[in-house]
Scaffold this motif. Sequence first.
Motif, PDB file in Angstrom:
ATOM      1  N   VAL A 236     -24.474  30.539  51.759  1.00 18.71           N
ATOM      2  CA  VAL A 236     -23.546  32.148  52.880  1.00 18.71           C
ATOM      3  C   VAL A 236     -22.253  30.831  52.416  1.00 18.71           C
ATOM      4  CG1 VAL A 236     -22.583  31.048  55.492  1.00 18.71           C
ATOM      5  CG2 VAL A 236     -24.909  31.429  54.897  1.00 18.71           C
ATOM      6  N   PHE A 237     -22.025  29.319  52.618  1.00 18.81           N
ATOM      7  CA  PHE A 237     -21.402  29.517  51.053  1.00 18.81           C
ATOM      8  C   PHE A 237     -20.381  30.394  50.171  1.00 18.81           C
ATOM      9  CE2 PHE A 237     -18.093  26.424  48.318  1.00 18.81           C
ATOM     10  CZ  PHE A 237     -17.186  25.877  49.578  1.00 18.81           C
TER      11      PHE A 237
ATOM     12  N   LEU B 105     -21.152  33.171  49.313  1.00 17.94           N
ATOM     13  CA  LEU B 105     -20.830  34.232  49.791  1.00 17.94           C
ATOM     14  C   LEU B 105     -19.391  34.339  50.277  1.00 17.94           C
ATOM     15  CD1 LEU B 105     -24.086  35.781  50.989  1.00 17.94           C
ATOM     16  CD2 LEU B 105     -23.191  36.654  48.385  1.00 17.94           C
ATOM     17  N   THR B 106     -19.074  33.626  51.071  1.00 19.24           N
ATOM     18  CA  THR B 106     -17.590  33.885  51.505  1.00 19.24           C
ATOM     19  C   THR B 106     -16.611  33.491  51.234  1.00 19.24           C
ATOM     20  OG1 THR B 106     -18.541  32.254  53.627  1.00 19.24           O
ATOM     21  CG2 THR B 106     -16.808  32.727  53.170  1.00 19.24           C
ATOM     22  N   ILE B 107     -16.892  32.588  49.586  1.00 16.88           N
ATOM     23  CA  ILE B 107     -15.849  32.271  48.478  1.00 16.88           C
ATOM     24  C   ILE B 107     -15.503  34.173  48.261  1.00 16.88           C
ATOM     25  CG2 ILE B 107     -15.658  31.679  46.626  1.00 16.88           C
ATOM     26  CD1 ILE B 107     -16.620  28.871  47.647  1.00 16.88           C
TER      27      ILE B 107
ATOM     28  N   LEU C 289     -16.507  36.713  49.334  1.00 17.54           N
ATOM     29  CA  LEU C 289     -15.882  37.831  50.285  1.00 17.54           C
ATOM     30  C   LEU C 289     -14.587  37.466  50.602  1.00 17.54           C
ATOM     31  CD1 LEU C 289     -15.798  39.474  52.398  1.00 17.54           C
ATOM     32  CD2 LEU C 289     -16.454  37.994  54.275  1.00 17.54           C
ATOM     33  N   VAL C 290     -13.414  36.508  50.578  1.00 13.01           N
ATOM     34  CA  VAL C 290     -12.201  35.699  50.107  1.00 13.01           C
ATOM     35  C   VAL C 290     -11.325  36.197  49.038  1.00 13.01           C
ATOM     36  CG1 VAL C 290     -10.777  34.276  50.187  1.00 13.01           C
ATOM     37  CG2 VAL C 290     -12.479  33.830  51.845  1.00 13.01           C
TER      38      VAL C 290
END
Length: 169
Positions: A151-152, A154-156, A158-159
């Motif tokens: 999740v971490f 994928l969040t990076i 995405l940003v």
Amino acid sequence: GEALDRFRVSREELERRKAWTSQTRERLNVLKGRVENMMNSSNSLNSEQNRVKSVLDQNRNTIDDYMLSDERATQDQLFANQDEQLEDLSHHIRTIGNVGKTIGEELEQQGRMLEDLEEETEGVRARMQAANQMMIHVFKKAGVRAQLCTVFALTIILVLLFMVAFGSV
């Protein structure tokens, strides 16, 4: 009103024609009266009376010919105007027909494009479903800690994608 519009004669022209016809009839009646008086007063004037009658008949025929020729000219002008208007209408109808054909072709083309898009969307949806199933399977095997790392990450990603897409980088 309707006759004026139909023959395209102005009210002034109509009044002028009526006045002329009325005056001519009055003259003819006066001449006719004189001729009748002359016929009654003397038999010796028969040849003169016949000549006057002939003149009266000619005048009557001339009036009729004038009115008929004028009426014919007016009708010819009306027919010419109607022909011109019909030609304009025909041109506009052909133009509308061509526009309708173009719109139909455009709609047909856009329909094909929508069908293609729908097929592509269906394929992407199927792949997304498969990827989702794989992710669920991987998460079940990996455990909580691995899930948080994923999740971490994928969040990076995405940003970073947002920054690239909207020009912040």
